[in-house]
Write a protein that holds these residues in place. Structure first.
Motif, PDB file in Angstrom:
ATOM      1  N   VAL A  89       0.831  -1.165   0.080  1.00  0.00           N
ATOM      2  CA  VAL A  89       0.047   0.047   0.023  1.00  0.00           C
ATOM      3  C   VAL A  89       0.703   1.450   0.097  1.00  0.00           C
ATOM      4  O   VAL A  89       1.715   1.359   0.796  1.00  0.00           O
ATOM      5  N   PHE A  90       0.766   2.138  -1.109  1.00  0.00           N
ATOM      6  CA  PHE A  90       1.239   3.373  -1.009  1.00  0.00           C
ATOM      7  C   PHE A  90       0.368   4.328  -0.606  1.00  0.00           C
ATOM      8  O   PHE A  90      -0.795   4.163  -0.833  1.00  0.00           O
ATOM      9  N   GLU A  91       0.915   5.278   0.236  1.00  0.00           N
ATOM     10  CA  GLU A  91      -0.021   6.622   0.698  1.00  0.00           C
ATOM     11  C   GLU A  91       0.447   7.873   0.419  1.00  0.00           C
ATOM     12  O   GLU A  91       1.860   7.893   0.229  1.00  0.00           O
ATOM     13  N   ASP A  92      -0.347   8.932  -0.250  1.00  0.00           N
ATOM     14  CA  ASP A  92       0.177  10.123  -0.377  1.00  0.00           C
ATOM     15  C   ASP A  92       0.164  10.835   0.827  1.00  0.00           C
ATOM     16  O   ASP A  92      -0.747  11.107   1.565  1.00  0.00           O
ATOM     17  N   LYS A  93       1.462  11.207   1.410  1.00  0.00           N
ATOM     18  CA  LYS A  93       1.483  12.037   2.800  1.00  0.00           C
ATOM     19  C   LYS A  93       1.896  13.504   2.550  1.00  0.00           C
ATOM     20  O   LYS A  93       1.688  14.129   3.658  1.00  0.00           O
ATOM     21  N   SER A  94       1.415  13.965   1.211  1.00  0.00           N
ATOM     22  CA  SER A  94       1.571  15.439   1.123  1.00  0.00           C
ATOM     23  C   SER A  94       0.395  16.150   1.779  1.00  0.00           C
ATOM     24  O   SER A  94      -0.755  15.406   1.906  1.00  0.00           O
ATOM     25  N   VAL A  95       0.653  17.296   2.119  1.00  0.00           N
ATOM     26  CA  VAL A  95      -0.450  18.037   2.980  1.00  0.00           C
ATOM     27  C   VAL A  95      -1.778  18.598   1.816  1.00  0.00           C
ATOM     28  O   VAL A  95      -2.965  18.344   1.974  1.00  0.00           O
ATOM     29  N   CYS A  96      -1.249  18.707   0.596  1.00  0.00           N
ATOM     30  CA  CYS A  96      -2.391  19.051  -0.422  1.00  0.00           C
ATOM     31  C   CYS A  96      -3.218  18.017  -1.116  1.00  0.00           C
ATOM     32  O   CYS A  96      -4.187  18.189  -1.794  1.00  0.00           O
ATOM     33  N   GLY A  97      -2.971  16.798  -0.826  1.00  0.00           N
ATOM     34  CA  GLY A  97      -3.606  15.725  -1.594  1.00  0.00           C
ATOM     35  C   GLY A  97      -2.981  15.328  -2.803  1.00  0.00           C
ATOM     36  O   GLY A  97      -2.466  15.946  -3.378  1.00  0.00           O
ATOM     37  N   PRO A  98      -3.715  14.270  -3.463  1.00  0.00           N
ATOM     38  CA  PRO A  98      -3.202  13.467  -4.675  1.00  0.00           C
ATOM     39  C   PRO A  98      -3.672  14.473  -5.809  1.00  0.00           C
ATOM     40  O   PRO A  98      -2.732  14.504  -6.673  1.00  0.00           O
ATOM     41  N   TRP A  99      -4.142  15.464  -5.781  1.00  0.00           N
ATOM     42  CA  TRP A  99      -4.652  15.960  -7.107  1.00  0.00           C
ATOM     43  C   TRP A  99      -4.398  17.372  -7.079  1.00  0.00           C
ATOM     44  O   TRP A  99      -4.402  18.276  -7.993  1.00  0.00           O
ATOM     45  N   GLY A 100      -3.915  18.018  -5.847  1.00  0.00           N
ATOM     46  CA  GLY A 100      -3.526  19.493  -5.567  1.00  0.00           C
ATOM     47  C   GLY A 100      -2.030  19.733  -5.738  1.00  0.00           C
ATOM     48  O   GLY A 100      -1.684  20.870  -5.614  1.00  0.00           O
ATOM     49  N   GLY A 101      -1.253  18.614  -5.949  1.00  0.00           N
ATOM     50  CA  GLY A 101       0.175  19.060  -5.690  1.00  0.00           C
ATOM     51  C   GLY A 101       1.047  17.772  -6.148  1.00  0.00           C
ATOM     52  O   GLY A 101       0.609  16.999  -7.031  1.00  0.00           O
ATOM     53  N   ALA A 102       2.209  17.760  -5.965  1.00  0.00           N
ATOM     54  CA  ALA A 102       3.221  16.884  -6.499  1.00  0.00           C
ATOM     55  C   ALA A 102       3.010  15.486  -5.987  1.00  0.00           C
ATOM     56  O   ALA A 102       3.024  14.418  -6.595  1.00  0.00           O
ATOM     57  N   GLY A 103       2.401  15.428  -4.702  1.00  0.00           N
ATOM     58  CA  GLY A 103       2.475  14.404  -3.776  1.00  0.00           C
ATOM     59  C   GLY A 103       3.634  13.638  -3.398  1.00  0.00           C
ATOM     60  O   GLY A 103       4.768  13.856  -3.923  1.00  0.00           O
ATOM     61  N   ASP A 104       3.611  13.264  -2.017  1.00  0.00           N
ATOM     62  CA  ASP A 104       4.725  12.565  -1.388  1.00  0.00           C
ATOM     63  C   ASP A 104       4.305  11.098  -1.230  1.00  0.00           C
ATOM     64  O   ASP A 104       3.995  10.851  -0.035  1.00  0.00           O
ATOM     65  N   TRP A 105       4.549  10.309  -2.259  1.00  0.00           N
ATOM     66  CA  TRP A 105       4.148   8.843  -1.998  1.00  0.00           C
ATOM     67  C   TRP A 105       4.977   8.072  -1.309  1.00  0.00           C
ATOM     68  O   TRP A 105       6.186   7.979  -1.590  1.00  0.00           O
ATOM     69  N   ARG A 106       4.761   7.247  -0.346  1.00  0.00           N
ATOM     70  CA  ARG A 106       5.506   6.411   0.406  1.00  0.00           C
ATOM     71  C   ARG A 106       4.835   5.092   0.761  1.00  0.00           C
ATOM     72  O   ARG A 106       3.705   4.901   0.699  1.00  0.00           O
ATOM     73  N   VAL A 107       5.513   4.142   0.791  1.00  0.00           N
ATOM     74  CA  VAL A 107       5.067   2.725   1.276  1.00  0.00           C
ATOM     75  C   VAL A 107       4.557   2.589   2.669  1.00  0.00           C
ATOM     76  O   VAL A 107       5.271   3.244   3.634  1.00  0.00           O
TER      77      VAL A 107
END
Length: 111
Positions: free
Chosen positions: A46-64
């Protein structure tokens, strides 16, 4: 901007690397912040977007966020339930496993 991509050139490409190799199937969570993948090395990641702005609002910070290796053979399919709480995975060993997503920890597999 912060909206959905409407043209191909608006899309941002990210390569997600982690614990799983040779991905066979994948599915988005209902919220769009998690992606579950099933692989040929018997794992469900499972990968999760840890960014503050969410998956559609920015670059994304995807981590396992989670890795499970409960199948005896490669994972053929994965899916989230509509509420985004459970992840089902089907292995080529004909085992259907259901794991409950838990915050801050690993889920428990069920058969």
């Amino acid at each position: 901007g912060g909206g959905m991509a409407t043209r191909e050139e608006d899309l941002q490409v990210r390569v997600l690397r982690g614990q799983c190799e040779d991905v066979f199937d994948m599915a988005w969570s209902p919220c769009g912040r998690r992606l579950v993948v099933g692989s040929l090395d018997h794992k469900v990641c499972v990968f999760e977007d840890k960014s503050v702005c969410g998956p559609w609002g920015g670059a994304g910070d995807w981590r396992v966020a989670q890795v499970q290796q409960d199948h005896r053979h490669y994972v053929q399919g994965v899916a989230y339930d509509p509420g985004g709480v459970y992840v089902a995975s089907l292995g080529s060993d004909r085992a259907l496993l259901v794991a409950e997503r838990k915050r801050g920890g690993k889920g428990k597999g069920r058969q």
